[in-house]
Design a protein around this motif. Structure first.
Motif, PDB file in Angstrom:
ATOM      1  N   MET A 179     -19.304  52.709 -30.915  1.00 46.92           N
ATOM      2  CA  MET A 179     -18.581  53.399 -29.838  1.00 46.92           C
ATOM      3  C   MET A 179     -19.135  54.797 -29.602  1.00 46.92           C
ATOM      4  SD  MET A 179     -16.463  51.369 -28.563  1.00 46.92           S
ATOM      5  CE  MET A 179     -15.443  49.965 -28.854  1.00 46.92           C
ATOM      6  N   HIS A 180     -19.493  55.483 -30.671  1.00 43.77           N
ATOM      7  CA  HIS A 180     -20.072  56.821 -30.524  1.00 43.77           C
ATOM      8  C   HIS A 180     -21.438  56.733 -29.822  1.00 43.77           C
ATOM      9  CE1 HIS A 180     -20.909  60.983 -31.345  1.00 43.77           C
ATOM     10  NE2 HIS A 180     -22.068  60.654 -31.888  1.00 43.77           N
ATOM     11  N   SER A 181     -22.219  55.717 -30.154  1.00 43.42           N
ATOM     12  CA  SER A 181     -23.537  55.557 -29.547  1.00 43.42           C
ATOM     13  C   SER A 181     -23.449  55.164 -28.071  1.00 43.42           C
ATOM     14  CB  SER A 181     -24.337  54.503 -30.313  1.00 43.42           C
ATOM     15  OG  SER A 181     -25.599  54.320 -29.727  1.00 43.42           O
ATOM     16  N   LEU A 182     -22.449  54.358 -27.720  1.00 46.20           N
ATOM     17  CA  LEU A 182     -22.305  53.919 -26.323  1.00 46.20           C
ATOM     18  C   LEU A 182     -21.855  55.038 -25.398  1.00 46.20           C
ATOM     19  CD1 LEU A 182     -20.690  50.382 -26.491  1.00 46.20           C
ATOM     20  CD2 LEU A 182     -22.958  50.977 -25.664  1.00 46.20           C
ATOM     21  N   GLY A 183     -21.049  55.936 -25.898  1.00 51.65           N
ATOM     22  CA  GLY A 183     -20.534  57.000 -25.049  1.00 51.65           C
ATOM     23  C   GLY A 183     -19.258  56.567 -24.347  1.00 51.65           C
ATOM     24  N   PRO A 184     -18.582  57.499 -23.700  1.00 53.63           N
ATOM     25  CA  PRO A 184     -17.265  57.210 -23.127  1.00 53.63           C
ATOM     26  C   PRO A 184     -17.287  56.253 -21.934  1.00 53.63           C
ATOM     27  CG  PRO A 184     -17.964  59.423 -22.553  1.00 53.63           C
ATOM     28  CD  PRO A 184     -18.983  58.887 -23.523  1.00 53.63           C
ATOM     29  N   ARG A 185     -18.373  56.227 -21.193  1.00 56.14           N
ATOM     30  CA  ARG A 185     -18.410  55.402 -19.988  1.00 56.14           C
ATOM     31  C   ARG A 185     -18.357  53.917 -20.311  1.00 56.14           C
ATOM     32  NH1 ARG A 185     -23.400  54.084 -16.459  1.00 56.14           N
ATOM     33  NH2 ARG A 185     -24.336  54.543 -18.450  1.00 56.14           N
ATOM     34  N   MET A 186     -19.096  53.483 -21.325  1.00 58.75           N
ATOM     35  CA  MET A 186     -19.170  52.054 -21.619  1.00 58.75           C
ATOM     36  C   MET A 186     -18.333  51.642 -22.826  1.00 58.75           C
ATOM     37  SD  MET A 186     -23.040  50.878 -20.778  1.00 58.75           S
ATOM     38  CE  MET A 186     -23.879  52.076 -21.770  1.00 58.75           C
ATOM     39  N   SER A 187     -17.970  52.580 -23.693  1.00 62.24           N
ATOM     40  CA  SER A 187     -17.259  52.193 -24.914  1.00 62.24           C
ATOM     41  C   SER A 187     -15.832  51.734 -24.650  1.00 62.24           C
ATOM     42  CB  SER A 187     -17.259  53.344 -25.914  1.00 62.24           C
ATOM     43  OG  SER A 187     -16.544  54.441 -25.403  1.00 62.24           O
ATOM     44  N   SER A 188     -15.244  52.139 -23.531  1.00 58.63           N
ATOM     45  CA  SER A 188     -13.848  51.771 -23.270  1.00 58.63           C
ATOM     46  C   SER A 188     -13.671  50.265 -23.076  1.00 58.63           C
ATOM     47  CB  SER A 188     -13.324  52.524 -22.049  1.00 58.63           C
ATOM     48  OG  SER A 188     -14.074  52.163 -20.903  1.00 58.63           O
ATOM     49  N   ARG A 189     -14.690  49.577 -22.578  1.00 63.00           N
ATOM     50  CA  ARG A 189     -14.572  48.129 -22.325  1.00 63.00           C
ATOM     51  C   ARG A 189     -15.525  47.305 -23.184  1.00 63.00           C
ATOM     52  NH1 ARG A 189     -15.065  47.263 -16.231  1.00 63.00           N
ATOM     53  NH2 ARG A 189     -14.514  45.149 -16.838  1.00 63.00           N
ATOM     54  N   ALA A 190     -16.135  47.920 -24.173  1.00 63.47           N
ATOM     55  CA  ALA A 190     -17.101  47.213 -25.018  1.00 63.47           C
ATOM     56  C   ALA A 190     -16.373  46.362 -26.050  1.00 63.47           C
ATOM     57  CB  ALA A 190     -18.008  48.207 -25.718  1.00 63.47           C
ATOM     58  N   SER A 191     -16.993  45.253 -26.407  1.00 62.14           N
ATOM     59  CA  SER A 191     -16.479  44.440 -27.513  1.00 62.14           C
ATOM     60  C   SER A 191     -17.585  44.306 -28.556  1.00 62.14           C
ATOM     61  CB  SER A 191     -16.009  43.078 -27.031  1.00 62.14           C
ATOM     62  OG  SER A 191     -17.070  42.353 -26.471  1.00 62.14           O
ATOM     63  N   ILE A 192     -17.185  44.373 -29.812  1.00 66.88           N
ATOM     64  CA  ILE A 192     -18.143  44.396 -30.917  1.00 66.88           C
ATOM     65  C   ILE A 192     -17.818  43.247 -31.861  1.00 66.88           C
ATOM     66  CG2 ILE A 192     -19.034  45.764 -32.832  1.00 66.88           C
ATOM     67  CD1 ILE A 192     -17.827  48.200 -31.163  1.00 66.88           C
ATOM     68  N   ARG A 222     -21.163  43.728 -26.657  1.00 64.70           N
ATOM     69  CA  ARG A 222     -21.052  43.174 -25.301  1.00 64.70           C
ATOM     70  C   ARG A 222     -20.330  44.182 -24.407  1.00 64.70           C
ATOM     71  NH1 ARG A 222     -19.667  37.382 -23.341  1.00 64.70           N
ATOM     72  NH2 ARG A 222     -21.170  37.077 -24.970  1.00 64.70           N
ATOM     73  N   VAL A 223     -20.962  44.500 -23.281  1.00 65.51           N
ATOM     74  CA  VAL A 223     -20.393  45.458 -22.335  1.00 65.51           C
ATOM     75  C   VAL A 223     -20.429  44.823 -20.941  1.00 65.51           C
ATOM     76  CG1 VAL A 223     -20.672  47.737 -21.285  1.00 65.51           C
ATOM     77  CG2 VAL A 223     -21.210  47.418 -23.694  1.00 65.51           C
ATOM     78  N   PRO A 224     -19.325  44.866 -20.199  1.00 67.60           N
ATOM     79  CA  PRO A 224     -19.359  44.338 -18.830  1.00 67.60           C
ATOM     80  C   PRO A 224     -20.321  45.144 -17.950  1.00 67.60           C
ATOM     81  CG  PRO A 224     -17.102  44.715 -19.551  1.00 67.60           C
ATOM     82  CD  PRO A 224     -17.993  45.313 -20.584  1.00 67.60           C
ATOM     83  N   MET A 225     -21.075  44.438 -17.129  1.00 66.04           N
ATOM     84  CA  MET A 225     -22.023  45.116 -16.233  1.00 66.04           C
ATOM     85  C   MET A 225     -21.304  46.038 -15.257  1.00 66.04           C
ATOM     86  SD  MET A 225     -24.882  42.376 -15.124  1.00 66.04           S
ATOM     87  CE  MET A 225     -26.107  41.764 -16.257  1.00 66.04           C
ATOM     88  N   SER A 226     -20.083  45.686 -14.888  1.00 63.60           N
ATOM     89  CA  SER A 226     -19.360  46.508 -13.917  1.00 63.60           C
ATOM     90  C   SER A 226     -18.975  47.878 -14.480  1.00 63.60           C
ATOM     91  CB  SER A 226     -18.108  45.772 -13.429  1.00 63.60           C
ATOM     92  OG  SER A 226     -17.279  45.445 -14.521  1.00 63.60           O
ATOM     93  N   SER A 227     -18.939  48.029 -15.809  1.00 59.33           N
ATOM     94  CA  SER A 227     -18.670  49.351 -16.370  1.00 59.33           C
ATOM     95  C   SER A 227     -19.956  50.159 -16.524  1.00 59.33           C
ATOM     96  CB  SER A 227     -17.971  49.234 -17.726  1.00 59.33           C
ATOM     97  OG  SER A 227     -18.828  48.669 -18.679  1.00 59.33           O
ATOM     98  N   ALA A 228     -21.103  49.498 -16.398  1.00 58.80           N
ATOM     99  CA  ALA A 228     -22.389  50.185 -16.528  1.00 58.80           C
ATOM    100  C   ALA A 228     -22.956  50.601 -15.182  1.00 58.80           C
ATOM    101  CB  ALA A 228     -23.391  49.288 -17.247  1.00 58.80           C
TER     102      ALA A 228
END
Length: 135
Positions: free
Chosen positions: A73-86, A103-109
Motif C-alpha cells: 500500500m505504501h508503494s502504490l500510493g494513495p491513488r491506487m491503494s484505496s481499491r487495490a487487492s493483495i 490487483r488494481v482496477p484500471m479505472s483507478s489508474a
C-alpha cells in the motif's frame, strides 16, 4: 489579363473547415488513446514495483501478512491503494517460496476516456504476481 486568371480559379471556400471537421475526431481519439495508454503503462510499472516490494517484505524471516500489505500500500500510493487487492502466500521456513499478487482496477489508474468508442476500463484490472525465496 490578370483579371481573367483570378476569374477562372474555382472557389474553394470552406474546404479547409470541412477537412478539419472530418479529421478532428480521428485525431482527438488518437490523442486520448495515447494519453490513456501512457497512464496505464506507468500505472502498470507501479503495480509491478509494489508486487516486488511486497515479495521482498514477505521473504524476510518473521514478516506477517499485515507487513506485506502495508509495504504494498505504501508503494502504490494513495491513488491506487484505496481499491487495490493483495494476495500473499508466505512460506513457513527458509527456502520456501513466497508469492505476492497485487490487483488494481484500471479505472483507478486512468480516467475512462475511450468509452464512447467502445473501449471501457470498468471491470479490467492491472495484475502482477512476484515469487521469491524466503530467507
Amino acid at each position: 489579363m490578370n483579371v481573367n486568371i483570378q476569374q477562372k480559379r474555382p472557389k474553394r471556400r470552406g474546404v479547409l473547415s470541412m477537412e478539419l471537421l472530418l479529421t478532428l475526431p480521428i485525431f482527438a481519439t488518437l490523442l486520448l488513446g495515447l494519453f490513456e495508454f501512457s497512464l496505464l503503462f506507468f500505472a502498470r510499472g507501479d503495480v509491478v514495483e509494489a508486487s516486488r516490494v511486497g515479495a521482498r517484505q514477505a521473504s524476510i524471516q518473521g514478516a506477517s501478512i499485515e507487513d506485506v500489505e502495508a509495504a504494498v500500500m505504501h508503494s502504490l500510493g494513495p491513488r491506487m491503494s484505496s481499491r487495490a487487492s493483495i494476495h500473499a502466500v508466505l512460506g513457513d521456513y527458509s527456502g520456501d517460496e513466497v508469492i505476492v499478487g497485487v490487483r488494481v482496477p484500471m479505472s483507478s489508474a486512468s480516467p475512462n476516456l475511450l468509452w464512447p468508442i467502445g473501449f471501457n476500463l470498468h471491470g479490467r484490472h492491472l495484475y502482477c504476481q512476484t515469487r521469491m525465496v524466503k530467507e
